[in-house]
Design a protein around this motif. Structure first.
Motif, PDB file in Angstrom:
ATOM      1  N   SER A  21     -10.438  -3.998   0.309  1.00  0.00           N
ATOM      2  CA  SER A  21      -9.093  -3.489   0.586  1.00  0.00           C
ATOM      3  C   SER A  21      -9.138  -2.174   1.341  1.00  0.00           C
ATOM      4  N   SER A  79      -4.094   4.643   3.249  1.00  0.00           N
ATOM      5  CA  SER A  79      -4.921   3.733   4.043  1.00  0.00           C
ATOM      6  C   SER A  79      -4.194   3.308   5.313  1.00  0.00           C
ATOM      7  N   VAL A  80      -2.872   3.084   5.216  1.00  0.00           N
ATOM      8  CA  VAL A  80      -2.084   2.722   6.395  1.00  0.00           C
ATOM      9  C   VAL A  80      -2.124   3.838   7.425  1.00  0.00           C
ATOM     10  N   ILE A 105      -7.360  -2.570   5.113  1.00  0.00           N
ATOM     11  CA  ILE A 105      -6.004  -2.086   5.414  1.00  0.00           C
ATOM     12  C   ILE A 105      -5.984  -1.209   6.665  1.00  0.00           C
ATOM     13  N   LYS A 153      -2.435   2.945  -0.814  1.00  0.00           N
ATOM     14  CA  LYS A 153      -2.287   2.017   0.305  1.00  0.00           C
ATOM     15  C   LYS A 153      -1.575   2.679   1.483  1.00  0.00           C
ATOM     16  N   TYR A 188       2.157  -3.482   7.052  1.00  0.00           N
ATOM     17  CA  TYR A 188       1.605  -3.467   5.692  1.00  0.00           C
ATOM     18  C   TYR A 188       2.242  -2.373   4.843  1.00  0.00           C
ATOM     19  N   GLU A 219      -6.417  -3.465   9.594  1.00  0.00           N
ATOM     20  CA  GLU A 219      -5.208  -4.254   9.789  1.00  0.00           C
ATOM     21  C   GLU A 219      -4.169  -3.453  10.572  1.00  0.00           C
ATOM     22  N   CYS A 268       4.341  -2.514   1.547  1.00  0.00           N
ATOM     23  CA  CYS A 268       3.740  -2.725   0.231  1.00  0.00           C
ATOM     24  C   CYS A 268       4.463  -1.930  -0.858  1.00  0.00           C
TER      25      CYS A 268
END
Length: 592
Positions: free
Chosen positions: A79, A303-304, A83, A300, A94, A86, A97
């Motif tokens: 993950s 991470s984005v 991410i 997350k 994403y 991605e 989320c």
């Protein structure tokens, strides 16, 4: 200081990346700390000599370490690497989320958690036997065990690959070392060691993510500059409202399709429920779920934005298009070694975080596999004995060692596979929809029967295998693909040519398109599989005769369903006159 052969573009110069003694020190210190945690709980803490202690931590854990362990077991190195890549290749959709996280955790709290906590089951698959029958439980347990044994090598391989590239240490040397450490503290320490090791490791992971986030933001000129470059490159995509299930990713894919994915990964996961049941009451369990939801969104989203920072860094010189990297999964470690080359210890801290994520997920799954295999496949065949609990604890420790050894050997197989992330998502889609559907059918459809559950699960499995295999074959034959957003190599020096990469070099064969179902987005695999179970299971149940709601145990259903079930009526038993003797009257203090 050891030098790595990988090269990096800083501005327009090429220079060598390095991994120094500080990085090695941080990395080995983390592994050593995990070992010490296992030794403490295995040798100096309360003895791990029964299933309650080994699998549920004696039910004395607090919500904080349990919540952190839940996050650690969900957020693997796959993950953390996937991410940002991605976002780098397909935009920021994403980031939706935030809806996925809170919707998923709310459903867990109101549907699954009350039932499992009320029943206090060591294995959640025992619920399927109580609600339906033994064959349903065995079917689900077998699928779950196989899925975990296939998934663990994937999550170990990715951080091992990143560490191998940064240090030039052979992948097949570092992988057994990492796995051995994990097997050791999971075996001797039980759930308490796993949870506290997860807490320490997750702290390191979060710290490294934020360090990379801050350093990368400064390196590209700040948040406004990062945002400007991302907008110019078409990476800012938050509300793609296309409702089609054939779109690779959209707002609905993230906020609806991914809800079912997360429910399968958290709501009906033995890993998660084992931790929910390790707290003393359901209020603490709800706190752990809430903590998990908030922290997952934060991690997350970081991470984005890390994906946006990577794009800002390489918007004129894409390492993937220039073949500097052989696969996209290598982009994040490459970026960290690039921007943190002059910061002693940060590359080691980041890689320690990646390895920590792999360790935490592996330890969580090994502990869970041990409980599932013992409860569902071994315990029914063993005779009762006075030291049954001690025997169970020892057998589960042996299972951990054997399962871990199998995972180490399978890493050598994983090394020969192609796209790791795509393989893991495909495997997850095959089993997760059927698993989620069977549990949801049992809890939300009181009329569902054993025949309905088995029929729905089998139809779902066969259908999803057909769709997923067909999709993978079609992509391998270049009949369709998911095109990434444009990237450029115009700013690279020492390149033979400068090109702008917009689509793969081989276009799909428009004259031979794949079957339409093969082009369904992988975001909806779990949702489709679950829906098939619910529809087929309900239909078959009514076809062969639904359950009589008056005979159902209300504890098998969440409160939102219990309110619609009929109250049980108690049969009146006539009273008979009983003649007591004088001694009996005196004993009851009755008069003649």
């Amino acid at each position: 200081m050891a030098e790595n052969e990988t090269k990096s573009f800083i501005g327009h110069e090429l220079r060598q990346l390095t991994f120094g003694w500080t990085d090695y020190t941080l990395f080995t210190s983390l592994l050593g700390l995990s070992v010490l945690i296992g030794i403490y709980f295995g040798c100096f803490g309360k003895k791990q000599d029964n299933t309650t202690e080994y699998l549920l931590g004696g039910k004395t854990m607090s919500c904080f370490p349990v919540g952190m362990s839940l996050i650690a077991s969900h957020i693997s190195a796959v993950s953390l690497l996937a991410i940002p890549v991605e976002v780098y290749q397909h935009g920021t959709q994403y980031a939706a989320c935030i809806f996925t996280s809170f919707i998923s955790c709310a459903l867990i709290s109101f549907i699954f958690l009350p039932v499992f906590f009320k029943l206090q089951l060591t294995s959640i698959f025992e619920y399927l036997e109580m609600r339906f029958a033994k064959p349903v439980r065995i079917f689900a347990s077998f699928l779950y065990t196989i899925a975990l044994l296939i998934y663990v090598p994937l999550i170990v391989y990715v951080p091992a690959l990143a560490f191998s590239q940064a240090t030039a240490i052979n992948l097949h040397l570092i992988t057994p070392i990492i796995c051995t450490v994990c097997i050791f503290y999971t075996t001797i320490g039980g759930l308490k060691a796993v949870v506290w090791a997860d807490t320490v490791q997750m702290t390191v992971t979060i710290g490294s993510l934020f360090a990379v986030f801050v350093l990368g933001t400064i390196a590209v000129g700040g948040v406004p500059e990062t945002w400007r470059l991302a907008e110019e490159g078409g990476r800012i995509v938050f509300f793609n409202m296309d409702p089609s299930i054939f779109v690779r990713n959209s707002f609905w894919g993230m906020s609806v399709g991914m809800v079912l994915n997360w429910l399968a990964g958290l709501g009906i996961s033995q890993v998660s429920m084992q931790r929910f049941l390790s707290v003393p009451n359901i209020r603490e369990a709800h706190k752990a779920v809430a903590l998990m939801a908030v922290c997952m969104v934060i991690i997350k989203w970081v991470s984005v934005f890390t994906g946006l920072i990577m794009y800002a860094r390489y918007h004129e010189c894409d390492p993937i298009s220039t073949k500097v990297l052989t696969r996209s999964d290598q982009l994040l470690p490459y970026y960290v070694l690039d921007v943190a080359a002059n910061v002693p210890g940060l590359p080691g801290l980041f890689l320690a975080g990646l390895v920590s994520a792999g360790l935490s997920t592996m330890s969580a799954n090994l502990n869970t596999v041990a409980g599932t295999i013992y409860e569902d496949f071994i315990d029914p065949w063993l005779p009762d004995s006075d030291n049954k609990e001690v025997r169970a604890s020892r057998i589960m420790k042996v299972i951990v060692v054997v399962s871990g050894t199998i995972c180490v050997m399978m890493v050598f197989v994983v090394d020969r596979l192609g796209d790791i992330f795509q393989v893991s998502m495909s495997l997850h889609g095959v089993t997760s929809g059927a698993m989620l559907g069977i549990f949801t059918l049992g809890m939300l459809v009181p009329w569902a029967t054993t025949k309905g559950a088995i029929a729905g699960g089998l139809v779902s499995m066969v259908t999803m295998v057909w769709i997923i295999v067909g999709a993978q074959v079609s992509m391998a034959q270049k009949r369709f693909f998911y095109a990434p957003l444009p990237t450029s190599t115009d700013g690279c020096l020492n390149m033979n040519q400068t090109t702008t990469h917009t689509v793969p070099s081989e276009l799909p064969n428009v004259d031979d398109p794949p079957f339409v179902l093969f082009t369904i987005s992988f975001m909806y695999y779990t949702a489709i599989g679950c829906l098939i179970v619910m529809i087929v299971g309900t239909a078959v149940s009514f076809l062969f005769g639904p359950n009589d709601l008056k005979n159902l145990d209300r504890n098998y259903f969440p409160p939102i369903i219990q309110r619609f079930l009929p109250e049980k009526k108690y049969t009146e038993v006539p009273m008979h006159t009983t003649i007591l003797t004088n001694p009996e009257k005196e004993k009851l203090n009755l008069c003649d």
